[in-house]
Design a protein around this motif. Structure first.
Motif, PDB file in Angstrom:
ATOM      1  N   PRO A 302       0.833  -1.217   0.000  1.00  0.00           N
ATOM      2  CA  PRO A 302       0.000   0.000   0.000  1.00  0.00           C
ATOM      3  C   PRO A 302       0.859   1.256   0.000  1.00  0.00           C
ATOM      4  O   PRO A 302       1.993   1.254   0.491  1.00  0.00           O
ATOM      5  N   GLY A 303       0.312   2.324  -0.547  1.00  0.00           N
ATOM      6  CA  GLY A 303       1.018   3.592  -0.585  1.00  0.00           C
ATOM      7  C   GLY A 303       1.159   4.200   0.799  1.00  0.00           C
ATOM      8  O   GLY A 303       0.310   4.014   1.666  1.00  0.00           O
ATOM      9  N   ARG A 304       2.252   4.920   1.010  1.00  0.00           N
ATOM     10  CA  ARG A 304       2.502   5.563   2.292  1.00  0.00           C
ATOM     11  C   ARG A 304       2.966   6.996   2.065  1.00  0.00           C
ATOM     12  O   ARG A 304       3.647   7.283   1.094  1.00  0.00           O
ATOM     13  N   ASP A 305       2.605   7.857   3.004  1.00  0.00           N
ATOM     14  CA  ASP A 305       3.042   9.253   2.979  1.00  0.00           C
ATOM     15  C   ASP A 305       2.726   9.925   1.651  1.00  0.00           C
ATOM     16  O   ASP A 305       3.533  10.679   1.097  1.00  0.00           O
ATOM     17  N   GLY A 306       1.570   9.639   1.099  1.00  0.00           N
ATOM     18  CA  GLY A 306       1.162  10.258  -0.147  1.00  0.00           C
ATOM     19  C   GLY A 306       1.689   9.597  -1.398  1.00  0.00           C
ATOM     20  O   GLY A 306       1.350  10.008  -2.511  1.00  0.00           O
ATOM     21  N   ASN A 307       2.513   8.553  -1.240  1.00  0.00           N
ATOM     22  CA  ASN A 307       3.052   7.841  -2.400  1.00  0.00           C
ATOM     23  C   ASN A 307       2.050   6.799  -2.882  1.00  0.00           C
ATOM     24  O   ASN A 307       1.305   6.223  -2.085  1.00  0.00           O
ATOM     25  N   PRO A 308       2.029   6.517  -4.172  1.00  0.00           N
ATOM     26  CA  PRO A 308       1.090   5.519  -4.699  1.00  0.00           C
ATOM     27  C   PRO A 308       1.500   4.107  -4.284  1.00  0.00           C
ATOM     28  O   PRO A 308       2.638   3.880  -3.866  1.00  0.00           O
ATOM     29  N   PRO A 309       0.601   3.136  -4.381  1.00  0.00           N
ATOM     30  CA  PRO A 309       0.955   1.742  -4.085  1.00  0.00           C
ATOM     31  C   PRO A 309       2.082   1.258  -4.982  1.00  0.00           C
ATOM     32  O   PRO A 309       2.245   1.717  -6.110  1.00  0.00           O
ATOM     33  N   LYS A 310       2.876   0.309  -4.448  1.00  0.00           N
ATOM     34  CA  LYS A 310       4.026  -0.220  -5.172  1.00  0.00           C
ATOM     35  C   LYS A 310       3.804  -1.700  -5.479  1.00  0.00           C
ATOM     36  O   LYS A 310       3.528  -2.492  -4.580  1.00  0.00           O
ATOM     37  N   MET A 311       3.913  -2.042  -6.746  1.00  0.00           N
ATOM     38  CA  MET A 311       3.787  -3.440  -7.170  1.00  0.00           C
ATOM     39  C   MET A 311       5.169  -4.075  -7.151  1.00  0.00           C
ATOM     40  O   MET A 311       6.022  -3.784  -7.991  1.00  0.00           O
ATOM     41  N   ALA A 312       5.423  -4.939  -6.180  1.00  0.00           N
ATOM     42  CA  ALA A 312       6.733  -5.566  -6.035  1.00  0.00           C
ATOM     43  C   ALA A 312       6.853  -6.819  -6.888  1.00  0.00           C
ATOM     44  O   ALA A 312       7.911  -7.095  -7.459  1.00  0.00           O
TER      45      ALA A 312
END
Length: 528
Positions: A302-312
């Motif tokens: 999930p995204g944190r601190d305004g950053n978008p979600p990250k697909m690992a």
């Protein structure tokens, strides 16, 4: 004649004993709760499972540890209270002077409190949050008991069955028991009689409190164990309700839904496409001929601190036959660690499925551990054993650093931080044995030549004559490296050209493509 002196029989300890000793006993709750949540947050429980510790031994050891600490605290409280002469302890059960009534009540309640802590720990993943909620529970229970529950107990017009219902709350059942101890000790001190005895249980309603504590203790402990087993297995708390409706549900397993991948498939990745087709066939056949089968695995943080979600990890599908040695390569952030964490149960996949020896990693992870050995990065092992020795924060980091230095190792390693920038798309770029990969992605020879600096141009001209499409990889001092397409030349042509100019060129080497070259080429391509 003046009135003879009379001794004041006001016992403050008994007067406020209900709320004060409620806080004392309840203060053990956040300690136990944060200990359990800390093991979850630091993944110590999962690592212990990897080392062979089953659920049964873990629960027995953890419960016994919490019970020992709580029992010692209660005994110290009783000894200290009696030593300073508190009537709260001295008058109750004073005829036999063995404190059995006090001890049995405290012992039963601390068992209930441990059960509540185990149950509550399943709702928290952060120690800080669990600690705040734990202390709110402690002081809230004491204050509500003093200003609300005690008022209702003393109000004889208030229905007794509602008092019984309120005592189902563990904080109020403790307060009720301590209130009765305080009341009997206070009255006994005023009248010069004994406090509460075993024969007074029915009269004081303490027998109902005992029954409530015992029943809740077993019920909450069983509930906590059930929730823990279901959450660790991935079946869901109400999985048994699904059996009557299985024919109406999707045949796929609940937490591993095979969602349609939205990954754009590059047509040149024929090896990846063929591997996906093989996996789909294995899934239909339910074959166990392959030790590891991964089907469209995805992991999104999930995204944190305004950053978008990250697909690992994105749409990962491959199968490893039994007896095969399989390695996974990729640049930093490619998703290797995320994949390993999913396969070892440290994190759950967002979607997709994976099987080890035919066992689902979300449904049967406990059984997977019996056939799996895991060796994390070296500092993770040291951190685990350091935490087992109760080392924390700077002391833990210092112990790890010293241990690594003693064997000439540096701390660190490859990291797949979900908050960082990912190289590639988190998907499988190529698959095959070393010979296949070099043949498929190599396609060139690597010619290395070392000459005097003044002959550098001559080397370039020689290579261009042999292969017009040759590409210079680097030029350092007198050493140059070229990549020569295999379809343009034969090895004999290269040797003949070098033989003619061997007086000027002292050193040369011709090599086939290495796995390192393949890795660099594929990694660069995936970043485009």
């Amino acid at each position: 004649m003046p009135k003879p002196e009379t001794k004041l029989r006001l016992n403050i300890a008994s007067l406020i004993g209900a709320v004060f000793f409620t806080w004392v006993i309840l203060l053990l709750f956040p300690v136990i709760l944060t200990t359990l949540v800390y093991e979850k947050q630091q993944r110590l429980r999962i690592i212990m499972k990897m080392h062979g510790l089953g659920d049964g031994p873990y629960w027995m050891i953890s419960y016994a540890y919490c019970l020992d600490i709580s029992t010692v605290c209660v005994i110290c409280l009783m000894i200290f209270g009696s030593a300073i002469g508190l009537k709260f302890f001295l008058l109750n059960d004073s005829s036999i002077n063995d404190y059995s009534l006090h001890f049995v009540f405290y012992f039963l309640y601390i068992n209930l409190q441990i059960s509540v802590a185990f149950l509550a720990s399943s709702a928290f993943s952060k120690v800080e949050t669990a600690s705040v909620v734990g202390y709110i529970y402690v002081f809230g229970s004491g204050l509500l008991g003093w200003f609300l529950f005690q008022f209702l107990i003393e109000d004889l017009s208030y229905p007794r069955h509602w008092i019984f219902v309120m005592e189902l709350y563990p904080g109020f059942s403790l307060f009720r028991g301590l209130y009765e101890f305080s009341h009997y000790a206070f009255q006994g001190n005023l009248t010069g009689r004994n406090g509460m005895m075993w024969k007074d249980l029915s009269e004081s309603s303490m027998d109902k409190v005992f029954y409530i504590i015992i029943v809740e203790w077993f019920f909450l402990l069983i509930s906590a164990y059930y929730i823990d087993k279901m959450s660790s297995s991935g079946k869901g708390l109400l999985f048994f309700l699904k059996k009557p409706f299985e024919k109406f549900l999707s045949p796929q397993r609940p937490c591993l839904q095979n969602q349609v991948s939205t990954v754009a498939v590059e047509m040149e990745k024929l090896d990846v496409i063929q591997e996906s087709e093989k996996v789909e066939k294995l899934m239909l056949e339910q074959s166990i001929s392959h030790t590891i089968v991964c089907n469209k695995m995805n992991k999104e943080y999930p995204g944190r601190d305004g950053n978008p979600p990250k697909m690992a990890v994105r749409g990962l599908s491959f199968a490893v036959p039994s007896g095969e040695c399989f390695g996974m390569l990729g640049p930093n952030g490619a998703g290797k660690t995320s994949f390993i964490n999913m396969m070892t149960g440290l994190v759950k996949p967002t979607s997709g499925s994976a099987f080890v020896q035919g066992l689902d990693i979300c449904m049967d992870m406990d059984r997977v551990y019996t056939s799996m050995g895991v060796c994390p990065q070296h500092e993770e092992h040291l951190l685990f054993y350091g935490r087992l020795k109760n080392l924390k924060d700077s002391d833990l980091d210092q112990a790890v650093e010293e241990s690594l230095k003693s064997v000439n190792l540096l701390r660190g390693g490859v990291s797949d931080n979900p908050a960082g920038k990912y190289s590639g798309d988190g998907g499988l770029q190529c698959i095959g044995n070393p010979k296949e990969l070099k043949g498929r992605y190599g396609g060139s020879y690597v010619l290395t030549m070392t000459t005097a600096p003044e002959h550098a141009k001559d080397v370039e001209m020689l290579v261009q004559d042999v292969s017009p499409n040759a590409r210079k990889l680097y030029h350092i001092a007198g050493t140059q490296k070229f990549e020569i397409p295999k379809e343009e030349v034969r090895i004999s042509q290269v040797f003949q050209a070098v033989e003619k100019a061997k007086r000027s060129f002292k050193v040369f080497a011709l090599a086939d493509t290495t796995l390192e070259d393949v890795f660099i080429k594929v990694a660069r391509r995936s970043d485009l």
